[in-house]
Design a protein around this motif. Structure first.
Motif, PDB file in Angstrom:
ATOM      1  N   LEU A  82      70.459  26.743   8.812  1.00  8.35           N
ATOM      2  CA  LEU A  82      70.774  25.453   9.431  1.00  8.35           C
ATOM      3  C   LEU A  82      71.962  25.580  10.384  1.00  8.35           C
ATOM      4  CD1 LEU A  82      70.230  23.112   6.364  1.00  8.35           C
ATOM      5  CD2 LEU A  82      68.913  23.081   8.508  1.00  8.35           C
ATOM      6  N   TYR A  83      72.993  26.306   9.963  1.00 14.31           N
ATOM      7  CA  TYR A  83      74.142  26.503  10.847  1.00 14.31           C
ATOM      8  C   TYR A  83      73.723  27.246  12.122  1.00 14.31           C
ATOM      9  CZ  TYR A  83      78.488  27.834  12.931  1.00 14.31           C
ATOM     10  OH  TYR A  83      79.502  28.003  13.864  1.00 14.31           O
ATOM     11  N   LEU A  84      72.973  28.313  11.963  1.00 18.76           N
ATOM     12  CA  LEU A  84      72.535  29.091  13.132  1.00 18.76           C
ATOM     13  C   LEU A  84      71.623  28.265  14.042  1.00 18.76           C
ATOM     14  CD1 LEU A  84      71.997  32.555  11.407  1.00 18.76           C
ATOM     15  CD2 LEU A  84      73.822  31.949  13.042  1.00 18.76           C
ATOM     16  N   SER A  85      70.852  27.347  13.475  1.00 18.26           N
ATOM     17  CA  SER A  85      70.009  26.460  14.282  1.00 18.26           C
ATOM     18  C   SER A  85      70.872  25.505  15.104  1.00 18.26           C
ATOM     19  CB  SER A  85      69.045  25.672  13.395  1.00 18.26           C
ATOM     20  OG  SER A  85      68.150  26.540  12.746  1.00 18.26           O
ATOM     21  N   ASP A 141      76.297  16.987  12.638  1.00 17.21           N
ATOM     22  CA  ASP A 141      77.172  17.320  11.527  1.00 17.21           C
ATOM     23  C   ASP A 141      78.434  18.020  12.022  1.00 17.21           C
ATOM     24  OD1 ASP A 141      78.054  17.605   8.895  1.00 17.21           O
ATOM     25  OD2 ASP A 141      76.174  18.485   8.192  1.00 17.21           O
ATOM     26  N   ALA A 142      79.480  17.988  11.195  1.00 19.68           N
ATOM     27  CA  ALA A 142      80.722  18.696  11.481  1.00 19.68           C
ATOM     28  C   ALA A 142      80.592  20.138  11.005  1.00 19.68           C
ATOM     29  CB  ALA A 142      81.883  18.012  10.771  1.00 19.68           C
ATOM     30  N   PHE A 143      81.219  21.060  11.723  1.00 19.71           N
ATOM     31  CA  PHE A 143      81.179  22.487  11.412  1.00 19.71           C
ATOM     32  C   PHE A 143      82.440  22.865  10.652  1.00 19.71           C
ATOM     33  CE2 PHE A 143      79.259  21.712  15.618  1.00 19.71           C
ATOM     34  CZ  PHE A 143      77.937  21.953  15.289  1.00 19.71           C
ATOM     35  N   VAL A 144      82.268  23.680   9.590  1.00 19.84           N
ATOM     36  CA  VAL A 144      83.390  24.030   8.725  1.00 19.84           C
ATOM     37  C   VAL A 144      83.330  25.509   8.366  1.00 19.84           C
ATOM     38  CG1 VAL A 144      84.512  23.517   6.513  1.00 19.84           C
ATOM     39  CG2 VAL A 144      83.352  21.701   7.749  1.00 19.84           C
ATOM     40  N   SER A 145      84.493  26.167   8.395  1.00 18.30           N
ATOM     41  CA  SER A 145      84.611  27.538   7.874  1.00 18.30           C
ATOM     42  C   SER A 145      84.840  27.445   6.377  1.00 18.30           C
ATOM     43  CB  SER A 145      85.817  28.257   8.493  1.00 18.30           C
ATOM     44  OG  SER A 145      85.563  28.611   9.828  1.00 18.30           O
ATOM     45  N   MET A 146      84.006  28.133   5.619  1.00 19.20           N
ATOM     46  CA  MET A 146      84.164  28.212   4.172  1.00 19.20           C
ATOM     47  C   MET A 146      84.148  29.691   3.781  1.00 19.20           C
ATOM     48  SD  MET A 146      82.148  24.885   2.733  1.00 19.20           S
ATOM     49  CE  MET A 146      82.924  25.037   1.124  1.00 19.20           C
ATOM     50  N   PRO A 147      84.471  30.030   2.539  1.00 24.65           N
ATOM     51  CA  PRO A 147      84.564  31.442   2.157  1.00 24.65           C
ATOM     52  C   PRO A 147      83.317  32.277   2.441  1.00 24.65           C
ATOM     53  CG  PRO A 147      85.623  30.094   0.506  1.00 24.65           C
ATOM     54  CD  PRO A 147      84.955  29.148   1.480  1.00 24.65           C
ATOM     55  N   HIS A 148      82.126  31.683   2.339  1.00 27.07           N
ATOM     56  CA  HIS A 148      80.898  32.437   2.596  1.00 27.07           C
ATOM     57  C   HIS A 148      80.381  32.232   4.022  1.00 27.07           C
ATOM     58  CE1 HIS A 148      80.271  34.108  -1.372  1.00 27.07           C
ATOM     59  NE2 HIS A 148      80.618  32.939  -1.879  1.00 27.07           N
ATOM     60  N   GLY A 149      81.238  31.798   4.911  1.00 26.92           N
ATOM     61  CA  GLY A 149      80.860  31.657   6.305  1.00 26.92           C
ATOM     62  C   GLY A 149      80.845  30.214   6.763  1.00 26.92           C
ATOM     63  N   PRO A 150      80.360  29.978   7.980  1.00 27.99           N
ATOM     64  CA  PRO A 150      80.329  28.625   8.527  1.00 27.99           C
ATOM     65  C   PRO A 150      79.214  27.796   7.883  1.00 27.99           C
ATOM     66  CG  PRO A 150      79.375  30.172  10.086  1.00 27.99           C
ATOM     67  CD  PRO A 150      79.876  30.980   8.936  1.00 27.99           C
ATOM     68  N   LEU A 157      77.568  23.435   7.613  1.00 27.30           N
ATOM     69  CA  LEU A 157      77.510  22.062   8.109  1.00 27.30           C
ATOM     70  C   LEU A 157      78.040  21.173   6.992  1.00 27.30           C
ATOM     71  CD1 LEU A 157      73.926  22.210   9.660  1.00 27.30           C
ATOM     72  CD2 LEU A 157      76.124  22.740  10.743  1.00 27.30           C
ATOM     73  N   SER A 158      79.116  20.474   7.241  1.00 32.46           N
ATOM     74  CA  SER A 158      79.870  19.776   6.210  1.00 32.46           C
ATOM     75  C   SER A 158      79.060  18.758   5.400  1.00 32.46           C
ATOM     76  CB  SER A 158      81.079  19.085   6.854  1.00 32.46           C
ATOM     77  OG  SER A 158      81.822  18.387   5.903  1.00 32.46           O
ATOM     78  N   MET A 159      78.494  17.753   6.052  1.00 29.28           N
ATOM     79  CA  MET A 159      77.746  16.712   5.341  1.00 29.28           C
ATOM     80  C   MET A 159      76.482  17.288   4.700  1.00 29.28           C
ATOM     81  SD  MET A 159      79.387  13.811   5.501  1.00 29.28           S
ATOM     82  CE  MET A 159      78.147  12.593   5.130  1.00 29.28           C
ATOM     83  N   THR A 160      75.802  18.160   5.413  1.00 30.61           N
ATOM     84  CA  THR A 160      74.588  18.776   4.885  1.00 30.61           C
ATOM     85  C   THR A 160      74.899  19.552   3.613  1.00 30.61           C
ATOM     86  OG1 THR A 160      73.690  18.915   7.127  1.00 30.61           O
ATOM     87  CG2 THR A 160      72.649  20.291   5.453  1.00 30.61           C
ATOM     88  N   TYR A 161      76.015  20.245   3.601  1.00 31.02           N
ATOM     89  CA  TYR A 161      76.450  20.984   2.419  1.00 31.02           C
ATOM     90  C   TYR A 161      76.642  20.020   1.245  1.00 31.02           C
ATOM     91  CZ  TYR A 161      79.145  24.305  -0.400  1.00 31.02           C
ATOM     92  OH  TYR A 161      79.591  25.124  -1.406  1.00 31.02           O
ATOM     93  N   GLY A 162      77.202  18.861   1.523  1.00 27.12           N
ATOM     94  CA  GLY A 162      77.357  17.842   0.480  1.00 27.12           C
ATOM     95  C   GLY A 162      76.023  17.384  -0.078  1.00 27.12           C
ATOM     96  N   TYR A 163      75.045  17.192   0.788  1.00 32.47           N
ATOM     97  CA  TYR A 163      73.703  16.805   0.315  1.00 32.47           C
ATOM     98  C   TYR A 163      73.079  17.926  -0.510  1.00 32.47           C
ATOM     99  CZ  TYR A 163      73.633  12.459   2.891  1.00 32.47           C
ATOM    100  OH  TYR A 163      73.922  11.191   3.334  1.00 32.47           O
TER     101      TYR A 163
END
Length: 189
Positions: A33-36, A51-60, A62-68
């Motif tokens: 999804l991020y690469l798309s 969506d907002a983009f976020v750096s997390m420990p396992h890479g970039p 999508l903030s809201m999508t990650y929440g879902y």
């Protein structure tokens, strides 16, 4: 401010899950999804989901999508819970695979250009395993990602446009356009 569209995020995830045969590891789906989104920014200067983009420990991510994906957000009608089943362990699946004959026919929140970007990413990366994808997004392939040292940090769209090779004046114009879209979206919500 965000122009996040839950229906588009859900249908983008459903599209990739459909092509995968119905399920994927959460980590792999998030990277695809991020690469798309990144592909859409490169090809059209615009986001698929807003969506907002976020750096997390396992890479970039999508903030809201990650929440879902983690069951943290309440779904709207026709949104995430319509298309995506609750995650089981480290896997996520379509809620009802029979709802999708083809993405073009049944995932109507997605535009032709959205489907094109998703298809390109699926073609390039769909056969990769989740760890290879994670490592790829940590490499120089996604230089906008910065190690958050166990936390998370916002990735401004301007940083992604710059990493994609846009000239400074293009970065400024594209960033301004995204900001204007967010202001317009906020005024209608």
């Amino acid at each position: 401010m965000s122009t996040f569209d839950e229906r588009k995020a859900a249908q983008a995830a459903a599209c990739l899950l459909h092509w995968a045969g119905g399920s994927l590891p959460v980590l792999k789906l998030m990277k695809l999804l991020y690469l798309s989104e990144r592909q859409s920014l490169k090809a059209y200067g615009d986001s698929i989901t807003g969506d907002a983009f976020v750096s997390m420990p396992h890479g970039p991510v999508l903030s809201m999508t990650y929440g879902y994906l983690n069951g943290e957000n309440q779904s709207c009608e026709g949104g995430w819970s319509t298309w995506i089943a609750d995650r089981a362990n480290y896997e996520v699946a379509l809620k009802d695979a029979s709802l999708i004959r083809t993405p073009e026919a049944d995932l109507l929140a997605l535009s032709e250009s959205d489907l094109e970007c998703l298809a390109q990413v699926w073609s390039d990366f769909g056969h990769w395993d989740k760890y290879k994808l994670r490592d790829y997004t940590h490499s120089g392939a996604c230089p906008e990602w910065e190690d958050p040292c166990g936390s998370s940090h916002s990735i401004p769209p301007a940083r992604i446009f710059k990493a994609l090779g846009f000239a400074p004046e293009q970065v400024e114009a594209l960033t301004r356009r995204l900001r204007e879209q967010r202001h317009i979206s906020a005024s209608f919500s």
